[in-house]
Structures are given as structure tokens and as C-alpha cells.
Design an enzyme around this catalytic site. Structure first.
Site, PDB file in Angstrom:
ATOM      1  N   LYS A   1      -8.402   8.369  -0.577  1.00  0.00           N
ATOM      2  CA  LYS A   1      -8.719   8.110   0.837  1.00  0.00           C
ATOM      3  C   LYS A   1     -10.198   7.767   0.970  1.00  0.00           C
ATOM      4  O   LYS A   1     -11.050   8.466   0.419  1.00  0.00           O
ATOM      5  CB  LYS A   1      -8.371   9.323   1.703  1.00  0.00           C
ATOM      6  CG  LYS A   1      -8.609   9.054   3.184  1.00  0.00           C
ATOM      7  CD  LYS A   1      -7.936  10.092   4.057  1.00  0.00           C
ATOM      8  CE  LYS A   1      -8.187   9.865   5.536  1.00  0.00           C
ATOM      9  NZ  LYS A   1      -7.676   8.586   6.045  1.00  0.00           N
TER      10      LYS A   1
ATOM     11  N   HIS B   1      -7.422  15.544   1.828  1.00  0.00           N
ATOM     12  CA  HIS B   1      -6.582  14.380   1.504  1.00  0.00           C
ATOM     13  C   HIS B   1      -6.719  14.028   0.024  1.00  0.00           C
ATOM     14  O   HIS B   1      -7.607  14.513  -0.668  1.00  0.00           O
ATOM     15  CB  HIS B   1      -6.993  13.166   2.345  1.00  0.00           C
ATOM     16  CG  HIS B   1      -6.504  13.235   3.766  1.00  0.00           C
ATOM     17  ND1 HIS B   1      -7.214  13.862   4.755  1.00  0.00           N
ATOM     18  CD2 HIS B   1      -5.361  12.771   4.342  1.00  0.00           C
ATOM     19  CE1 HIS B   1      -6.543  13.777   5.901  1.00  0.00           C
ATOM     20  NE2 HIS B   1      -5.409  13.127   5.670  1.00  0.00           N
TER      21      HIS B   1
ATOM     22  N   GLY C   1       0.835  -1.213   0.000  1.00  0.00           N
ATOM     23  CA  GLY C   1       0.000   0.000   0.000  1.00  0.00           C
ATOM     24  C   GLY C   1       0.866   1.258   0.000  1.00  0.00           C
ATOM     25  O   GLY C   1       2.098   1.185   0.082  1.00  0.00           O
TER      26      GLY C   1
HETATM   27  N1  LIG Z   1      -1.774   7.107  11.329  1.00  0.00           N
HETATM   28  C1  LIG Z   1      -1.148   7.736  10.320  1.00  0.00           C
HETATM   29  O1  LIG Z   1      -0.189   8.523  10.518  1.00  0.00           O
HETATM   30  C2  LIG Z   1      -1.594   7.452   8.925  1.00  0.00           C
HETATM   31  C3  LIG Z   1      -2.619   6.583   8.729  1.00  0.00           C
HETATM   32  N2  LIG Z   1      -2.970   6.245   7.457  1.00  0.00           N
HETATM   33  C4  LIG Z   1      -3.993   5.210   7.359  1.00  0.00           C
HETATM   34  O2  LIG Z   1      -3.361   4.005   6.913  1.00  0.00           O
HETATM   35  C5  LIG Z   1      -4.311   3.213   6.197  1.00  0.00           C
HETATM   36  C6  LIG Z   1      -3.709   2.802   4.855  1.00  0.00           C
HETATM   37  O3  LIG Z   1      -3.551   3.939   4.043  1.00  0.00           O
HETATM   38  P1  LIG Z   1      -2.867   3.830   2.604  1.00  0.00           P
HETATM   39  O4  LIG Z   1      -1.546   3.153   2.695  1.00  0.00           O
HETATM   40  O5  LIG Z   1      -2.971   5.173   1.982  1.00  0.00           O
HETATM   41  O6  LIG Z   1      -3.917   2.830   1.872  1.00  0.00           O
HETATM   42  P2  LIG Z   1      -3.662   1.874   0.623  1.00  0.00           P
HETATM   43  O7  LIG Z   1      -5.019   1.585   0.066  1.00  0.00           O
HETATM   44  O8  LIG Z   1      -2.607   2.396  -0.267  1.00  0.00           O
HETATM   45  O9  LIG Z   1      -3.091   0.527   1.290  1.00  0.00           O
HETATM   46  C7  LIG Z   1      -3.882  -0.298   2.073  1.00  0.00           C
HETATM   47  C8  LIG Z   1      -3.124  -1.603   2.306  1.00  0.00           C
HETATM   48  O10 LIG Z   1      -3.885  -2.409   3.195  1.00  0.00           O
HETATM   49  C9  LIG Z   1      -4.095  -3.684   2.596  1.00  0.00           C
HETATM   50  N3  LIG Z   1      -5.379  -4.206   3.042  1.00  0.00           N
HETATM   51  C10 LIG Z   1      -6.596  -3.632   2.901  1.00  0.00           C
HETATM   52  N4  LIG Z   1      -7.552  -4.409   3.421  1.00  0.00           N
HETATM   53  C11 LIG Z   1      -6.922  -5.513   3.898  1.00  0.00           C
HETATM   54  C12 LIG Z   1      -7.371  -6.697   4.548  1.00  0.00           C
HETATM   55  N5  LIG Z   1      -8.672  -6.904   4.826  1.00  0.00           N
HETATM   56  N6  LIG Z   1      -6.451  -7.624   4.886  1.00  0.00           N
HETATM   57  C13 LIG Z   1      -5.141  -7.424   4.616  1.00  0.00           C
HETATM   58  N7  LIG Z   1      -4.656  -6.320   4.002  1.00  0.00           N
HETATM   59  C14 LIG Z   1      -5.536  -5.380   3.656  1.00  0.00           C
HETATM   60  C15 LIG Z   1      -4.074  -3.414   1.095  1.00  0.00           C
HETATM   61  O11 LIG Z   1      -3.843  -4.624   0.405  1.00  0.00           O
HETATM   62  P3  LIG Z   1      -4.424  -4.822  -1.101  1.00  0.00           P
HETATM   63  O12 LIG Z   1      -3.589  -3.957  -1.973  1.00  0.00           O
HETATM   64  O13 LIG Z   1      -4.232  -6.285  -1.343  1.00  0.00           O
HETATM   65  O14 LIG Z   1      -5.864  -4.391  -1.059  1.00  0.00           O
HETATM   66  C16 LIG Z   1      -2.921  -2.422   1.024  1.00  0.00           C
HETATM   67  O15 LIG Z   1      -1.705  -3.097   1.120  1.00  0.00           O
HETATM   68  C17 LIG Z   1      -5.579   4.060   6.120  1.00  0.00           C
HETATM   69  O16 LIG Z   1      -6.448   3.685   7.163  1.00  0.00           O
HETATM   70  C18 LIG Z   1      -5.070   5.477   6.327  1.00  0.00           C
HETATM   71  O17 LIG Z   1      -6.035   6.348   6.827  1.00  0.00           O
HETATM   72  C19 LIG Z   1      -2.350   6.748   6.363  1.00  0.00           C
HETATM   73  C20 LIG Z   1      -1.344   7.633   6.505  1.00  0.00           C
HETATM   74  C21 LIG Z   1      -0.871   8.072   7.805  1.00  0.00           C
HETATM   75  O1  LIG Z   2      -5.237   8.173   4.545  1.00  0.00           O
HETATM   76  C1  LIG Z   2      -4.301   9.009   4.628  1.00  0.00           C
HETATM   77  O2  LIG Z   2      -3.603   9.315   3.663  1.00  0.00           O
HETATM   78  C2  LIG Z   2      -4.055   9.613   5.941  1.00  0.00           C
HETATM   79  N1  LIG Z   2      -4.719   9.175   6.958  1.00  0.00           N
HETATM   80  C3  LIG Z   2      -4.598   9.570   8.302  1.00  0.00           C
HETATM   81  C4  LIG Z   2      -5.898  10.125   8.818  1.00  0.00           C
HETATM   82  O3  LIG Z   2      -6.960   9.566   8.483  1.00  0.00           O
HETATM   83  O4  LIG Z   2      -5.885  11.086   9.570  1.00  0.00           O
HETATM   84  C5  LIG Z   2      -3.413  10.449   8.566  1.00  0.00           C
HETATM   85  C6  LIG Z   2      -2.963  11.323   7.429  1.00  0.00           C
HETATM   86  O5  LIG Z   2      -3.648  12.521   7.443  1.00  0.00           O
HETATM   87  C7  LIG Z   2      -2.986  10.630   6.079  1.00  0.00           C
END
Ligand SMILES: NC(=O)C1=CN([C@@H]2O[C@H](COP(=O)(O)OP(=O)(O)OC[C@H]3O[C@@H](n4cnc5c(N)ncnc54)[C@H](OP(=O)(O)O)[C@@H]3O)[C@@H](O)[C@H]2O)C=CC1
Ligand SMILES: O=C(O)C1=N[C@H](C(=O)O)C[C@H](O)C1
Length: 267
Positions: free
Chosen positions: A159, A155, A11
């Protein structure tokens, strides 16, 4: 040596985590895990993340705990996170969780899980937002009650959860400082009501466009003036580096639910 198992390694955040681990000292990637059955299984991570080692291959997520991983990181979706959490508990491995869009029931599961393993959960792993959570509490506590409070977040187009986890964390921090019940004062949608903003209300607004990494503003406004506290992330590496820092901090900590303020020593 930290040996990190990364869930959702293909991801956007997974690939940023591979980069952050590669840059960090004393940190190895024990597993770059993808879903069981993914067409990426066995493929080189380098094909998706040029800075990865030649030898690093995508692993089946169910096999992560068969590697020498000593800490796990999850940025996936709620369903995935809950499965991965069970793996962590069964194998007594600490876990860093950044997945957002969690329900109150998911949060109860996390709290329960933290009785069995140490967990860092943060809806934003940047240093700036961790500090912002403190700043909005100061503003909420010190500014007059007549201030209108609104939260805006922007975002990227992909998202799926809204408002963002960070926006909700900001709103919850403000509600706590005011002594309000967040769910009672949160206003997510104004389209169905035809009335002016009331006091004791936190309004949320959301923008989804292009490749915006993550922007959040808390507004405190009254007649004649307005205070805006804004954070803008311009690279996912910011979140990923924060999560790797949290993983290093978490190893050897007692069971419990920690956040990024604990990691940065801001409590
Ligand atoms: N706390 C923080 O600082 C931040 C939090 N986030 C959060 O992180 C999460 C991921 O964001 P992002 O990387 O942009 O999303 P992406 O869609 O790019 O990636 C999601 C990943 O999760 C995997 N995935 C989804 N569903 C499942 C499942 N049921 N079982 C196993 N793997 C799964 C996907 O696999 P596949 O490709 O096979 O579907 C993919 O590898 C979001 O909830 C986002 O809000 C993001 C940035 C910062
Ligand atoms: O999905 C994202 O990209 C992000 N998710 C987090 C959130 O839901 O607050 C953190 C960040 O802003 C990026």
C-alpha cells in the site's frame, strides 16, 4: 442487467472485482480494462483470476466506453481515476470510485463531476467500516471532551498512501461530530515535536507489513480506561462485493455524489 466496466482490472482490487462480478446475480463484466499499452492487452483474464470466464480478455481502458458497459468501477491510483472520470463524464456513465490518496483538489474535481453523472465514492466499501463511521461519531459526541483520540491503521506492504483513506474517513467523521476542522486537529507525525498530546488532537499511526488486508482502530482514552473500536477486513472480496452492490444501486440514480451510507440506507 448490470454491465460493469472495471478499470485497473489487473490490480489486487481489479481481480477481486472480477470475482465479485462473477459471483453476483444479474451482473456481467462488459470490460476488464487495463492501461493502454499494457502487455496484458488481449490476454485472458483467467490467467490472473481463475474464476473468470474463458472468453473475458483484458481490454484497453480507452475502449471501455465502446463496450456495452452501463456502470464503471475504479480502484486505481489518483491519476488513473481522474482520467477514467473524464471518460465516464464524456459518456454519461455512472461511476463507483474506491481509489484513495486523493488530494483536496481531486475531491473538488469529484464533486464537480457529480453534477454531470451519479458517483458513489467511498474510502472503504465494507459494511463494517460503513457502520464504524457511525459508531465513532456516536462515541465522539457522547464521551467527555477530555478523551484522547487516536487512529491506528495496518495494511499490506504494497500500500502506498498513508494514512489510509479509511483512517482519514474515521478521523473526519470524529472531527465533524466534535465540530472541529479536521486539518487543524490531525497529527500525522510526532517525530518533529517534543510535547505531550494536546486536547482537540487526532493522532494517526500506520503499520505496513506482509499481506494485511486492512485493519483500523479508533481509540478513545482517558485515565483508567480506554474504548477501542476496531474493524478488520480479511478478504478484498468484502470491498469488491460492496462496490458491486454500490454499482447496482447507482444505476438510474440522479447525478450526485453518494457514499456507502447512502447505498446501505444508513442516512
Ligand atoms: N475503497 C475501498 O474499499 C478500497 C480502496 N482501495 C484502494 O484502491 C486502490 C487500488 O488498490 P490495489 O488494487 O491494492 O492496487 P494495485 O496496485 O494492486 O492496483 C492498481 C491498479 O491501478 C492501475 N493504475 C495505476 N495507475 C494508473 C493510471 N495512471 N492509469 C490507469 N491505471 C492505473 C494499475 O495498473 P498497472 O498494473 O498497469 O500499474 C493496477 O491495475 C488504492 O487506492 C487503494 O487504496 C483498496 C481496497 C479497498
Ligand atoms: O489499499 C488498500 O488495500 C486499502 N485501501 C483502502 C484505504 O486506504 O482505506 C481501504 C482498505 O483498508 C484497503
Amino acid at each position: 442487467m448490470d454491465k460493469i466496466g472495471i478499470f485497473g482490472a489487473n490490480g489486487r482490487m481489479g481481480l477481486a472485482l472480477v470475482e465479485a462480478c462473477t459471483q453476483a446475480n444479474d451482473t456481467d463484466i462488459a470490460a476488464a480494462a487495463v492501461r493502454s499499452g499494457s502487455e496484458l492487452l488481449g490476454a485472458s483474464v483467467k490467467s490472473k483470476q481463475p474464476c473468470a470466464s474463458e472468453k473475458l480478455l483484458f481490454t484497453d481502458e480507452d475502449l471501455v466506453t465502446h463496450t456495452d458497459a452501463n456502470v464503471l468501477i475504479d480502484f486505481t491510483l489518483p491519476e488513473g481515476m481522474k482520467r477514467h472520470l473524464q471518460l465516464a463524464i464524456a459518456n454519461k456513465l455512472p461511476m463507483v470510485i474506491g481509489t484513495t490518496g486523493l488530494t483536496p483538489e481531486d475531491m473538488a474535481l469529484l464533486k464537480d463531476a457529480a453534477q454531470h453523472i451519479p458517483i458513489v465514492f467511498a474510502r472503504n466499501f465494507s459494511v463494517g467500516v460503513t457502520l464504524l463511521l457511525d459508531l465513532v461519531q456516536t462515541a465522539a459526541a457522547k464521551l467527555a471532551d477530555e478523551m484522547d483520540i487516536e487512529i491506528f491503521e495496518a495494511h499490506h506492504r504494497n500500500k502506498i498512501d498513508a494514512p489510509s483513506g479509511t483512517a482519514l474517513a474515521i478521523g473526519e467523521a470524529i472531527a465533524e461530530a466534535k465540530g472541529w476542522d479536521h486539518e487543524q486537529v490531525a497529527r500525522y507525525d510526532r517525530t518533529a515535536i517534543e510535547q505531550a498530546k494536546s486536547q482537540n488532537e487526532i493522532g494517526y499511526s500506520v503499520l505496513r507489513a506482509g499481506d494485511i488486508v486492512g485493519e483500523h482502530t479508533a481509540y478513545f482514552a482517558t485515565m483508567g480506561e480506554r474504548l477501542e473500536l476496531t474493524h478488520k477486513a480479511t478478504s478484498r472480496l468484502t470491498f469488491a462485493s460492496g462496490a458491486v452492490r454500490a454499482a447496482k444501486w447507482l444505476r438510474n440514480k440522479p447525478n450526485g455524489l453518494y457514499d456507502m451510507q447512502d447505498v446501505l440506507g444508513l442516512k
